[in-house]
Write an enzyme that holds these catalytic residues in place. Structure first.
Site, mmCIF file in Angstrom:
data_model
loop_
_atom_site.group_PDB
_atom_site.id
_atom_site.type_symbol
_atom_site.label_atom_id
_atom_site.label_comp_id
_atom_site.label_asym_id
_atom_site.label_seq_id
_atom_site.Cartn_x
_atom_site.Cartn_y
_atom_site.Cartn_z
ATOM 1 N N GLY A 14 0.709 -1.230 -0.089
ATOM 2 C CA GLY A 14 -0.041 0.119 -0.077
ATOM 3 C C GLY A 14 0.765 1.131 0.172
ATOM 4 N N SER A 24 1.492 3.417 -2.342
ATOM 5 C CA SER A 24 1.516 4.522 -3.445
ATOM 6 C C SER A 24 0.824 5.762 -2.888
ATOM 7 C CB SER A 24 0.486 3.837 -4.546
ATOM 8 O OG SER A 24 -0.884 3.655 -3.733
ATOM 9 N N ARG A 25 0.343 5.753 -1.522
ATOM 10 C CA ARG A 25 -0.511 7.036 -1.318
ATOM 11 C C ARG A 25 -0.256 7.073 0.253
ATOM 12 N NH1 ARG A 25 -6.154 5.888 0.191
ATOM 13 N NH2 ARG A 25 -6.631 3.770 0.035
ATOM 14 N N VAL A 81 -2.518 -7.971 -1.613
ATOM 15 C CA VAL A 81 -1.817 -8.649 -0.659
ATOM 16 C C VAL A 81 -2.630 -9.545 -0.042
ATOM 17 C CG1 VAL A 81 0.357 -6.820 -0.548
ATOM 18 C CG2 VAL A 81 -1.800 -6.360 0.538
ATOM 19 N N ASN A 87 1.732 -2.088 5.524
ATOM 20 C CA ASN A 87 0.928 -0.666 5.409
ATOM 21 C C ASN A 87 -0.381 -0.787 5.051
ATOM 22 O OD1 ASN A 87 0.629 2.167 5.796
ATOM 23 N ND2 ASN A 87 0.425 1.680 3.638
ATOM 24 N N SER A 145 -2.757 0.757 14.383
ATOM 25 C CA SER A 145 -3.593 1.956 14.831
ATOM 26 C C SER A 145 -3.836 1.995 16.434
ATOM 27 C CB SER A 145 -5.052 1.560 14.189
ATOM 28 O OG SER A 145 -6.010 2.311 14.510
ATOM 29 N N TYR A 194 -12.976 -2.840 11.660
ATOM 30 C CA TYR A 194 -11.521 -2.578 11.580
ATOM 31 C C TYR A 194 -10.771 -2.576 12.892
ATOM 32 C CZ TYR A 194 -8.029 1.184 11.130
ATOM 33 O OH TYR A 194 -6.945 1.717 11.216
ATOM 34 N N LYS A 229 -7.375 -4.625 13.717
ATOM 35 C CA LYS A 229 -6.171 -4.200 14.054
ATOM 36 C C LYS A 229 -5.691 -5.000 15.312
ATOM 37 C CE LYS A 229 -5.186 -1.518 10.768
ATOM 38 N NZ LYS A 229 -4.094 -1.377 9.739
#
Length: 264
Positions: free
Chosen positions: A13, A15-16, A67, A93, A145, A159, A163
């Site tokens: 991840g 690219s941003r 992934v 990431n 997180s 989420y 995590k």
């Protein structure tokens, strides 16, 4: 000479957002970096990140892979090894955080969240560790997180669960891989003003409440997470293993207040 001079890194991840910041910080410290991206829509952005790394004098490639898919992860690592060499530093990431309350979560959303946030760490780390064990050296950094430790919102239980699972996976890997001189650690950001949070933070009232809820009275930055990842990937952290480094302004040690978050 940077702290990571000559090391080969892979950032999922990358690219941003936080991923991009981590890629740039690794390159600033001398690492050659593989930038993973998932969808065709991110291809151009990944290419831009690669150019930024190259401008810093390091080698870089963009490699597309979901992934959460074992076959694609294996192909990704093969491509990275052929182009850059064996991976010394893996930064897991990639992550998603769709907002849905518990009674509205669909099975598809639950599965996608766990595939991206947990299964990807398992798949990528297992493949990376196979090579790291042979070389008796490796650094694995998982981006987690504040939600790994505390309930941060009433509308992301899937989420938070993912995590928390990734946190325990980090600890388990650290114990098993430590004897091979492989450090496994994690970074725990609170809310960071990146494109993942653009819609959420576009509401001025929510942004204000996020800032007021944080003991530092500010949001975190992607570069701050990159700084933490660089430390954990460096030899300065050789005796740090199984640790979750919170970069959250103290939010995870503060008692939550009802007004901290607004259900949408």
């Amino acid at each position: 000479m940077g702290r990571l001079s000559g090391k080969i890194a892979l950032v999922t991840g990358g690219s941003r957002g936080i991923g991009e910041a981590i890629v740039i910080r690794l390159a600033e410290e001398g690492a050659h970096v593989a930038v993973n991206f998932t969808s065709d829509s991110s291809r151009e952005k990944a290419g831009s990140v690669v150019k930024q790394v190259q401008a810093l004098g390091c080698r870089a490639i963009a490699v597309q892979a979901d992934v959460g898919s074992k076959d694609q992860v294996l192909r990704m690592f093969d491509a990275v090894e052929q182009s850059l060499g064996p991976v010394d530093i893996l930064v897991n990431n990639a992550g998603v955080a769709p907002f849905e309350s518990f009674m509205k979560i669909q099975e598809e959303t639950w599965d996608r969240t766990f595939n991206t946030n947990v299964k990807s760490i398992f798949l990528c780390s297992q493949r990376a560790a196979a090579s790291m064990i042979e070389r008796r050296y490796g650094k694995i950094v998982n981006v987690l997180s504040t939600a790994s430790l505390v309930v941060t919102s009433p509308v992301i239980p899937h989420y938070q669960s993912s995590k928390a699972a990734a946190h325990m996976l980090t600890k388990g890997m650290a114990i098993e891989l430590g004897k091979f001189n492989i450090n496994v650690n994690a970074v725990g950001p609170s809310t960071v003003d990146t494109d993942m949070c653009t819609d959420f933070l576009a509401d001025d009232e929510i942004r204000r409440k996020e800032i007021e809820a944080n003991p530092m009275r500010r949001l975190g930055t992607a570069r701050q997470i990159g700084d933490a990842a660089v430390f954990l990937a460096s030899d300065e952290a050789m005796q740090v293993n199984g640790h979750l480094l919170m970069v959250d302004g103290g939010l995870s040690v503060k008692a939550a207040q009802p007004e901290d978050h607004m259900e949408r």
